[in-house]
Write an enzyme that holds these catalytic residues in place. Sequence first.
Site, PDB file in Angstrom:
ATOM      1  N   HIS A 177       0.855  -1.204   0.000  1.00 52.84           N
ATOM      2  CA  HIS A 177       0.000   0.000   0.000  1.00 52.84           C
ATOM      3  C   HIS A 177       0.886   1.246   0.000  1.00 52.84           C
ATOM      4  O   HIS A 177       1.934   1.268   0.655  1.00 52.84           O
ATOM      5  CB  HIS A 177      -0.923  -0.009   1.220  1.00 52.84           C
ATOM      6  CG  HIS A 177      -2.000   1.026   1.117  1.00 52.84           C
ATOM      7  ND1 HIS A 177      -1.766   2.363   1.375  1.00 52.84           N
ATOM      8  CD2 HIS A 177      -3.301   0.932   0.752  1.00 52.84           C
ATOM      9  CE1 HIS A 177      -2.886   3.032   1.173  1.00 52.84           C
ATOM     10  NE2 HIS A 177      -3.834   2.199   0.792  1.00 52.84           N
TER      11      HIS A 177
ATOM     12  N   GLU B 280      -3.984   1.496  -7.372  1.00 48.93           N
ATOM     13  CA  GLU B 280      -4.397   2.644  -6.562  1.00 48.93           C
ATOM     14  C   GLU B 280      -3.492   3.837  -6.866  1.00 48.93           C
ATOM     15  O   GLU B 280      -2.398   3.948  -6.289  1.00 48.93           O
ATOM     16  CB  GLU B 280      -4.259   2.313  -5.070  1.00 48.93           C
ATOM     17  CG  GLU B 280      -5.165   1.225  -4.572  1.00 48.93           C
ATOM     18  CD  GLU B 280      -5.450   1.376  -3.081  1.00 48.93           C
ATOM     19  OE1 GLU B 280      -6.626   1.378  -2.723  1.00 48.93           O
ATOM     20  OE2 GLU B 280      -4.512   1.513  -2.283  1.00 48.93           O
TER      21      GLU B 280
HETATM   22  P1  PGA Z   1      -9.697   5.760  -0.053  1.00 53.11           P
HETATM   23  O1  PGA Z   1      -8.474   4.749   0.244  1.00 53.11           O
HETATM   24  O2  PGA Z   1     -10.833   4.914  -0.563  1.00 53.11           O
HETATM   25  O3  PGA Z   1      -9.992   6.376   1.288  1.00 53.11           O
HETATM   26  O4  PGA Z   1      -9.219   6.732  -1.055  1.00 53.11           O
HETATM   27  C1  PGA Z   1      -8.202   3.656  -0.569  1.00 53.11           C
HETATM   28  C2  PGA Z   1      -7.009   2.912  -0.023  1.00 53.11           C
HETATM   29  O5  PGA Z   1      -6.106   3.559   0.510  1.00 53.11           O
HETATM   30  O6  PGA Z   1      -6.940   1.684  -0.126  1.00 53.11           O
END
Ligand code: PGA
Length: 253
Positions: free
Chosen positions: A101, A170
């Site tokens: 992440h 992401e």
């Molecule tokens: P968010 O976070 O939906 O709050 O943007 C996604 C994540 O960090 O996995």
Amino acid sequence: MTNKLVYFIGNWKMFGDLTSIKVIKNVEKFYKGFVKYNKKNKIVFCVPDTLINFLTKNLKSKRISIGAQDCHHYSDYGAFTGSVNASMLKNSGAKYVILGHSEKRFEGDTNKLIKKKIESALKKKLTVVFCIGETSKEKKYKKTFSVLKKQIADSIDKKFDFKKIIIAYEPVWSIGTGNVPKSHDLRNIFKFIKKYFKSNYKVKSSPPVLYGGSVNERNISMFPKISEINGFLIGGSSQSAKKFIAIIKNYYK
Ligand code: PGA
């Protein structure tokens, strides 16, 4: 809309205490009815380690799983103050673990370290949710594809069990900001990731690829038409049962 399994994976981040079980209980109550007419989905909540065992023990539905948000790269016990390994997570009931992440990358996780963590999680038969994504600067300089390629190549080994790997794209600039990529860009990026897996890892089909970053009950309606997307990693909106349920309902509307 895709006919394949769709993942709705919540990433609670540093949120939750024992009372937060009500979020999962409410989702469970909704899902019991929902799943009768729509079975092609899977719900996972990746929670702080302190809640894994408690939530696992209190879950009734087998279709909702609990996961963790990180693990140490070393799979045995060792002198690593403050750390928890994959085996300990598994023992407390986790079935999934988020690795790579961007919030952990900011704290120092390198592609090389993430690879070791993935290895150790797979060894303990946890399903890995491997996060990749470019920063706003990398996007600006049109480096998205090369960044994604390097993150995958440096952390994913050809020998890994691909049945236990889920990719989460992401974009760092999208996490927690309310900004989501354009449909056209998403389609190209998802095609690129899937093609990269097929041609470089000799897999018949790519692992599932999820989208994560500011997914909410309103913007979810843009995603069903992007058939390359196999589900979502949901941060902030997974901390509320009402929002999480609305995301699922609106996806299928
Ligand atoms: P968010 O976070 O939906 O709050 O943007 C996604 C994540 O960090 O996995």
